[in-house]
Design a protein around this motif. Structure first.
Motif, mmCIF file in Angstrom:
data_model
loop_
_atom_site.group_PDB
_atom_site.id
_atom_site.type_symbol
_atom_site.label_atom_id
_atom_site.label_comp_id
_atom_site.label_asym_id
_atom_site.label_seq_id
_atom_site.Cartn_x
_atom_site.Cartn_y
_atom_site.Cartn_z
ATOM 1 N N ALA A 211 0.831 -1.209 0.000
ATOM 2 C CA ALA A 211 0.000 0.000 0.000
ATOM 3 C C ALA A 211 0.864 1.257 0.000
ATOM 4 C CB ALA A 211 -0.935 -0.007 1.209
ATOM 5 N N ILE A 212 1.929 1.254 0.781
ATOM 6 C CA ILE A 212 2.824 2.415 0.831
ATOM 7 C C ILE A 212 3.545 2.593 -0.506
ATOM 8 C CG2 ILE A 212 4.944 3.288 1.901
ATOM 9 C CD1 ILE A 212 3.907 2.024 4.535
ATOM 10 N N GLY A 213 4.003 1.490 -1.090
ATOM 11 C CA GLY A 213 4.664 1.564 -2.395
ATOM 12 C C GLY A 213 3.737 2.087 -3.475
ATOM 13 N N TRP A 214 2.482 1.628 -3.476
ATOM 14 C CA TRP A 214 1.520 2.085 -4.477
ATOM 15 C C TRP A 214 1.164 3.550 -4.259
ATOM 16 C CZ3 TRP A 214 0.555 0.556 -9.073
ATOM 17 C CH2 TRP A 214 -0.526 1.075 -9.761
ATOM 18 N N MET B 3 17.106 -2.237 -5.355
ATOM 19 C CA MET B 3 18.547 -2.376 -5.142
ATOM 20 C C MET B 3 19.138 -1.131 -4.485
ATOM 21 S SD MET B 3 21.644 -2.622 -7.870
ATOM 22 C CE MET B 3 21.382 -0.915 -8.248
ATOM 23 N N LEU B 4 18.771 0.040 -4.996
ATOM 24 C CA LEU B 4 19.321 1.281 -4.468
ATOM 25 C C LEU B 4 18.870 1.527 -3.034
ATOM 26 C CD1 LEU B 4 21.088 3.706 -5.201
ATOM 27 C CD2 LEU B 4 19.006 4.895 -5.897
ATOM 28 N N SER B 5 17.620 1.236 -2.727
ATOM 29 C CA SER B 5 17.137 1.452 -1.356
ATOM 30 C C SER B 5 17.831 0.509 -0.384
ATOM 31 C CB SER B 5 15.629 1.260 -1.287
ATOM 32 O OG SER B 5 15.281 -0.068 -1.593
ATOM 33 N N SER B 6 18.010 -0.736 -0.779
ATOM 34 C CA SER B 6 18.689 -1.699 0.083
ATOM 35 C C SER B 6 20.144 -1.292 0.320
ATOM 36 C CB SER B 6 18.628 -3.085 -0.553
ATOM 37 O OG SER B 6 19.316 -4.025 0.217
ATOM 38 N N THR B 7 20.813 -0.894 -0.737
ATOM 39 C CA THR B 7 22.203 -0.469 -0.618
ATOM 40 C C THR B 7 22.328 0.788 0.228
ATOM 41 O OG1 THR B 7 22.652 -1.413 -2.800
ATOM 42 C CG2 THR B 7 24.255 0.153 -1.939
ATOM 43 N N THR B 8 21.445 1.743 0.007
ATOM 44 C CA THR B 8 21.480 2.988 0.782
ATOM 45 C C THR B 8 21.222 2.715 2.256
ATOM 46 O OG1 THR B 8 20.676 4.211 -1.140
ATOM 47 C CG2 THR B 8 20.437 5.278 0.995
ATOM 48 N N PHE B 9 20.230 1.898 2.554
ATOM 49 C CA PHE B 9 19.895 1.592 3.937
ATOM 50 C C PHE B 9 21.060 0.896 4.625
ATOM 51 C CE2 PHE B 9 17.770 -0.300 7.520
ATOM 52 C CZ PHE B 9 16.815 0.638 7.855
ATOM 53 N N SER C 101 9.565 -7.084 0.906
ATOM 54 C CA SER C 101 9.770 -6.490 -0.412
ATOM 55 C C SER C 101 9.094 -7.282 -1.530
ATOM 56 C CB SER C 101 11.258 -6.310 -0.707
ATOM 57 O OG SER C 101 11.926 -7.546 -0.732
ATOM 58 N N ILE C 102 9.104 -8.595 -1.445
ATOM 59 C CA ILE C 102 8.474 -9.398 -2.502
ATOM 60 C C ILE C 102 6.969 -9.149 -2.565
ATOM 61 C CG2 ILE C 102 8.007 -11.745 -3.332
ATOM 62 C CD1 ILE C 102 10.873 -10.800 -3.854
ATOM 63 N N PRO C 103 6.231 -9.281 -1.454
ATOM 64 C CA PRO C 103 4.798 -8.948 -1.545
ATOM 65 C C PRO C 103 4.566 -7.467 -1.833
ATOM 66 C CG PRO C 103 5.253 -10.127 0.496
ATOM 67 C CD PRO C 103 6.556 -9.835 -0.144
ATOM 68 N N GLY C 104 5.489 -6.614 -1.380
ATOM 69 C CA GLY C 104 5.324 -5.175 -1.556
ATOM 70 C C GLY C 104 5.420 -4.705 -2.992
ATOM 71 N N ILE C 105 6.178 -5.424 -3.822
ATOM 72 C CA ILE C 105 6.298 -4.985 -5.213
ATOM 73 C C ILE C 105 5.217 -5.563 -6.124
ATOM 74 C CG2 ILE C 105 8.769 -4.521 -5.107
ATOM 75 C CD1 ILE C 105 9.164 -7.171 -6.656
ATOM 76 N N PHE D 62 10.027 3.603 -10.086
ATOM 77 C CA PHE D 62 11.257 3.683 -9.298
ATOM 78 C C PHE D 62 10.961 4.166 -7.887
ATOM 79 C CE2 PHE D 62 14.679 6.334 -7.612
ATOM 80 C CZ PHE D 62 15.668 5.378 -7.490
ATOM 81 N N SER D 63 10.176 5.223 -7.749
ATOM 82 C CA SER D 63 9.868 5.786 -6.432
ATOM 83 C C SER D 63 9.102 4.790 -5.570
ATOM 84 C CB SER D 63 9.060 7.070 -6.579
ATOM 85 O OG SER D 63 9.786 8.014 -7.313
ATOM 86 N N GLY D 64 8.121 4.139 -6.160
ATOM 87 C CA GLY D 64 7.372 3.129 -5.420
ATOM 88 C C GLY D 64 8.257 1.995 -4.942
ATOM 89 N N ALA D 65 9.136 1.512 -5.822
ATOM 90 C CA ALA D 65 10.040 0.421 -5.446
ATOM 91 C C ALA D 65 11.053 0.877 -4.404
ATOM 92 C CB ALA D 65 10.756 -0.103 -6.690
ATOM 93 N N PHE D 66 11.519 2.115 -4.517
ATOM 94 C CA PHE D 66 12.475 2.641 -3.539
ATOM 95 C C PHE D 66 11.828 2.694 -2.152
ATOM 96 C CE2 PHE D 66 14.856 5.923 -1.298
ATOM 97 C CZ PHE D 66 16.160 5.530 -1.548
ATOM 98 N N ILE D 67 10.598 3.164 -2.085
ATOM 99 C CA ILE D 67 9.883 3.233 -0.805
ATOM 100 C C ILE D 67 9.626 1.827 -0.265
ATOM 101 C CG2 ILE D 67 7.713 3.930 0.298
ATOM 102 C CD1 ILE D 67 9.645 6.248 -0.292
ATOM 103 N N VAL D 68 9.267 0.895 -1.135
ATOM 104 C CA VAL D 68 9.074 -0.496 -0.718
ATOM 105 C C VAL D 68 10.371 -1.047 -0.129
ATOM 106 C CG1 VAL D 68 8.767 -2.859 -1.602
ATOM 107 C CG2 VAL D 68 7.146 -1.080 -2.217
ATOM 108 N N GLY D 69 11.486 -0.757 -0.766
ATOM 109 C CA GLY D 69 12.774 -1.239 -0.273
ATOM 110 C C GLY D 69 13.148 -0.647 1.080
ATOM 111 N N ILE D 70 12.946 0.664 1.246
ATOM 112 C CA ILE D 70 13.255 1.311 2.526
ATOM 113 C C ILE D 70 12.361 0.740 3.631
ATOM 114 C CG2 ILE D 70 13.114 3.508 3.785
ATOM 115 C CD1 ILE D 70 15.572 3.349 2.025
#
Length: 151
Positions: free
Chosen positions: A34-37, A127-133, A80-84, A55-63
């Motif tokens: 829901a947050i990603g969407w 990938m970017l959110s995971s790496t950044t976190f 992350s899997i159900p979130g995307i 990209f933004s939705g996936a980044f938020i899902v990753g964070i």
């Protein structure tokens, strides 16, 4: 918009059940979708760019996934899997195949490129959110260790 967010929530819960994720974490996986969407919709309504919205939705899902993984002491993949799932560009992939079957190759090429761009944006966002976190966590941990060494 609220209807889409609620559907994204349920669209994340059902894959979580399918992948046999722990029952206590299924609701959190739904919130992830829901947050990603929501992030997707906000960015799409302001910028009108599918790729940036994905990209933004996936980044938020990753964070969110990384944060909840630390909080609930579980792998981030459980969120992350159900979130995307709500972000997956299924209709454009379907239309690509449909246009190929109809031998309308110019539209198939167009939809195919949209599908590839969306999938790439989703992958890059996660990938970017995971790496950044993890990078920020490493810096915080390093500063804690340096603080104790100085004493």
């Amino acid at each position: 918009m609220v209807k889409q967010i609620v559907l994204a929530f349920f669209g994340s819960i059902f894959p979580a059940i399918l992948f046999n994720i722990d029952r206590k974490k299924i609701i959190w996986g739904g919130f992830c979708g829901a947050i990603g969407w929501t992030a997707y919709l906000v960015v799409y309504n302001h910028i009108n760019s599918n790729v940036m919205a994905y990209f933004s939705g996936a980044f938020i899902v990753g964070i969110y996934s990384e944060f909840m993984a630390r909080k609930l002491k579980t792998p981030a993949v459980e969120f992350s899997i159900p979130g995307i799932f709500p972000l997956v560009p299924g209709i454009t992939a379907y239309k690509t195949i449909s246009y190929i079957v109809d031998q309308n190759y110019s539209l198939a090429y167009s939809k195919g490129m949209q599908t590839i761009a969306a999938a790439g944006a989703i992958g890059f966002g996660i990938m970017l959110s995971s790496t950044t976190f993890r990078f920020i966590s490493m810096i915080i941990e390093s500063s804690k260790n340096n603080k104790y060494e100085r004493r």
